[in-house]
Scaffold this motif. Structure first.
Motif, PDB file in Angstrom:
ATOM      1  N   ARG A 161       0.828  -1.205   0.000  1.00 30.26           N
ATOM      2  CA  ARG A 161       0.000   0.000   0.000  1.00 30.26           C
ATOM      3  C   ARG A 161       0.866   1.261   0.000  1.00 30.26           C
ATOM      4  O   ARG A 161       0.485   2.269  -0.606  1.00 30.26           O
ATOM      5  CB  ARG A 161      -0.929  -0.009   1.210  1.00 30.26           C
ATOM      6  N   GLN A 194       1.999   1.993  -3.451  1.00 36.31           N
ATOM      7  CA  GLN A 194       0.936   2.468  -4.333  1.00 36.31           C
ATOM      8  C   GLN A 194       0.626   3.952  -4.134  1.00 36.31           C
ATOM      9  O   GLN A 194      -0.111   4.533  -4.925  1.00 36.31           O
ATOM     10  CB  GLN A 194      -0.341   1.650  -4.096  1.00 36.31           C
ATOM     11  N   TYR A 195       1.179   4.555  -3.103  1.00 35.74           N
ATOM     12  CA  TYR A 195       0.959   5.983  -2.882  1.00 35.74           C
ATOM     13  C   TYR A 195       1.530   6.753  -4.072  1.00 35.74           C
ATOM     14  O   TYR A 195       2.667   6.511  -4.501  1.00 35.74           O
ATOM     15  CB  TYR A 195       1.622   6.416  -1.582  1.00 35.74           C
ATOM     16  N   ASP A 244      -3.166  10.963   4.854  1.00 37.80           N
ATOM     17  CA  ASP A 244      -3.760  10.140   3.803  1.00 37.80           C
ATOM     18  C   ASP A 244      -3.671   8.647   4.099  1.00 37.80           C
ATOM     19  O   ASP A 244      -4.569   7.880   3.732  1.00 37.80           O
ATOM     20  CB  ASP A 244      -3.075  10.423   2.460  1.00 37.80           C
ATOM     21  N   MET A 245      -2.571   8.223   4.757  1.00 36.04           N
ATOM     22  CA  MET A 245      -2.291   6.784   4.857  1.00 36.04           C
ATOM     23  C   MET A 245      -2.546   6.183   6.232  1.00 36.04           C
ATOM     24  O   MET A 245      -2.384   4.968   6.404  1.00 36.04           O
ATOM     25  CB  MET A 245      -0.826   6.529   4.463  1.00 36.04           C
ATOM     26  N   SER A 252      -5.301   5.583   7.883  1.00 36.22           N
ATOM     27  CA  SER A 252      -6.359   4.567   7.801  1.00 36.22           C
ATOM     28  C   SER A 252      -5.991   3.451   6.835  1.00 36.22           C
ATOM     29  O   SER A 252      -6.334   2.284   7.064  1.00 36.22           O
ATOM     30  CB  SER A 252      -7.678   5.221   7.372  1.00 36.22           C
ATOM     31  N   GLN A 253      -5.263   3.792   5.770  1.00 39.22           N
ATOM     32  CA  GLN A 253      -4.891   2.791   4.769  1.00 39.22           C
ATOM     33  C   GLN A 253      -3.923   1.744   5.326  1.00 39.22           C
ATOM     34  O   GLN A 253      -3.945   0.587   4.912  1.00 39.22           O
ATOM     35  CB  GLN A 253      -4.246   3.477   3.555  1.00 39.22           C
ATOM     36  N   LEU A 254      -3.093   2.160   6.261  1.00 37.51           N
ATOM     37  CA  LEU A 254      -2.068   1.260   6.799  1.00 37.51           C
ATOM     38  C   LEU A 254      -2.499   0.579   8.090  1.00 37.51           C
ATOM     39  O   LEU A 254      -1.665  -0.017   8.784  1.00 37.51           O
ATOM     40  CB  LEU A 254      -0.758   2.026   7.015  1.00 37.51           C
ATOM     41  N   TYR A 286      -0.085  -0.639  12.321  1.00 40.05           N
ATOM     42  CA  TYR A 286      -0.596   0.696  12.034  1.00 40.05           C
ATOM     43  C   TYR A 286       0.584   1.643  11.853  1.00 40.05           C
ATOM     44  O   TYR A 286       1.708   1.367  12.287  1.00 40.05           O
ATOM     45  CB  TYR A 286      -1.514   1.192  13.158  1.00 40.05           C
TER      46      TYR A 286
END
Length: 419
Positions: free
Chosen positions: A94, A97-98, A256-257, A259-261, A267
């Motif tokens: 992930r 992909q940023y 940005d990340m 929540s994505q991570l 986390y």
């Protein structure tokens, strides 16, 4: 001629030795102290200009952490892969992909700009050990850090291979094999664990742990077996595109990340550029205040010597108005008189530099100079002495030129009449 002028100036300096003595002592002391400060600044600047062996520009370090309430006990290889390494790989995927990320890699071990060091001993004969700084890395690490490989490649970067692949710095290859020219393909072993063997995949440029550190032997290898068994949390370094490296990139990425991570049990803990890490380390270690103090001391000396010389020569010139007037009356041009006065000041500086150089040389021989970052070579000594001499010569010229010009504006008849 120049020779006769120098002889005349020396004769005049000797005749006025009582008044010149204090100025001579001032020049000697200031020359020595200013040389020491310039030598310190040069040592820091020279060390900072030396390449670290990798490129940290546009590189950020990410720390991930794990939620203890979400950790699943990994009692087997399958559970370890399912509940630990698969989520970790998903976190890395992930991050890659940023949009702003150019490349990303996991690593563990010695970090840059920190006190954290991981050392290990390596040998080729089980007798002679070379203490080496270690960094365990994924293959993408070489792209993220742009580590220049002098020989070989990392095509065989397999953590399950035996012997394990390794990239060594040129100085480590020299220590292990007595040469780095034919090190690729040769084997060495862990001094404290003889069963762990390595094969040199590539030789890279010299490396150091920060801007002001000395070069030392480095080895980069795949993640060891204990990393997988003990569930260590690696660091993640990412290189971002130059146009995306803005002042608020870290804050935007975190927002940005976050929540994505959140991939159970991991986390995002924080993200920091190496530029910020360097600033924090330099401040914490006292390097920044040390350099600032040295610069302020040099400026202080420059200002005080300039004021002192200007005051001294102004006073001397005003008391030599009759001498200047007599020279002008005898046909000497204003330019010749000015050069006479400048030559007197510069020659006095040259004479004071001789004992000052002896003191500085003895300080170098006694190893009381700044040698933590760079060696006290004679080339460095010559450069620093030249810088100091030029600075002080400029101050002498500036301190003489203006009062001499003022004194020569007086009409000879008026000056002689006042006398």
């Amino acid at each position: 001629t120049v020779t006769s002028m120098i002889h005349s100036i020396l004769h005049q300096i000797w005749n006025q030795r009582r008044s010149n003595g204090w100025l001579f002592a001032e020049l000697l002391i200031v020359f020595t102290l200013m040389w020491y400060c310039v030598d310190v600044l040069y040592g820091f600047a020279h060390a900072e200009r030396q390449p670290k062996g990798y490129d940290l520009e546009h590189v950020y370090k990410i720390r991930i952490s794990c939620n203890p309430t979400q950790i699943v006990p990994c009692t087997s290889e399958d559970s370890l892969q399912t509940f630990w390494f698969k989520p970790m790989e998903e976190v890395l995927r992930r991050i890659r992909q940023y949009p702003a990320v150019e490349s990303a890699a996991m690593w563990l071990g010695t970090d840059t700009y920190t006190r954290g060091r991981v050392y290990q001993g390596y040998t080729t004969d089980s007798v002679h050990v070379v203490e080496t700084t270690v960094r365990y890395v994924s293959p993408e690490y070489f792209d993220v850090m742009r580590i220049p490989l002098l020989q070989g490649n990392i095509m065989d970067w397999n953590p399950t291979a035996s012997p394990l692949p390794a990239v060594v710095t040129r100085d480590l290859a020299d220590s292990l094999f007595l040469t780095s020219a034919e090190a690729v393909g040769r084997e060495f072993l862990d001094y404290y664990n003889g069963g762990l063997r390595y094969r040199v995949s590539a030789v890279c440029a010299l490396q150091k742990t920060d801007d002001y550190a000395r070069y030392g032997p480095f080895v980069l290898t795949p993640f060891p077996g204990w990393f997988y068994k003990d569930q260590y949390l690696p660091f993640i370094s990412l290189r971002i595109r130059p146009e995306a490296d803005t002042d608020n990139f870290a804050a935007c990425f975190y927002q940005d990340m976050t929540s994505q991570l959140q991939v159970t049990p991991f986390y995002l803990f924080d993200i920091q550029s190496y530029k910020e890490q360097k600033i924090e380390r330099d401040a914490a270690e006292g390097i920044t205040p040390y350099i600032r103090s040295a610069r302020l001391i040099v400026v202080f000396f420059v200002f005080n010597v300039f004021i002192g010389l200007m005051g001294t020569f102004w006073f001397r010139t005003r008391h030599r108005r009759s001498e200047i007037a007599l020279r002008m009356a005898m046909g000497s041009s204003r330019g010749r008189i000015r050069w006479q006065l400048l030559g007197e000041g510069l020659l006095l500086l040259a004479l004071a530099s001789i004992p000052a150089l002896m003191i500085c040389i003895n300080m170098v021989m006694a190893d009381v100079t700044f040698t933590e970052a760079t060696d006290a070579t004679w080339g460095r000594f010559v450069i620093c002495v030249s810088i100091v001499w030029i600075l002080m010569a400029l101050m002498v010229i500036a301190g003489i030129w203006y009062p001499a010009s003022r004194a020569m504006k007086v009409q000879p008849a008026e000056a002689l009449h006042d006398e």
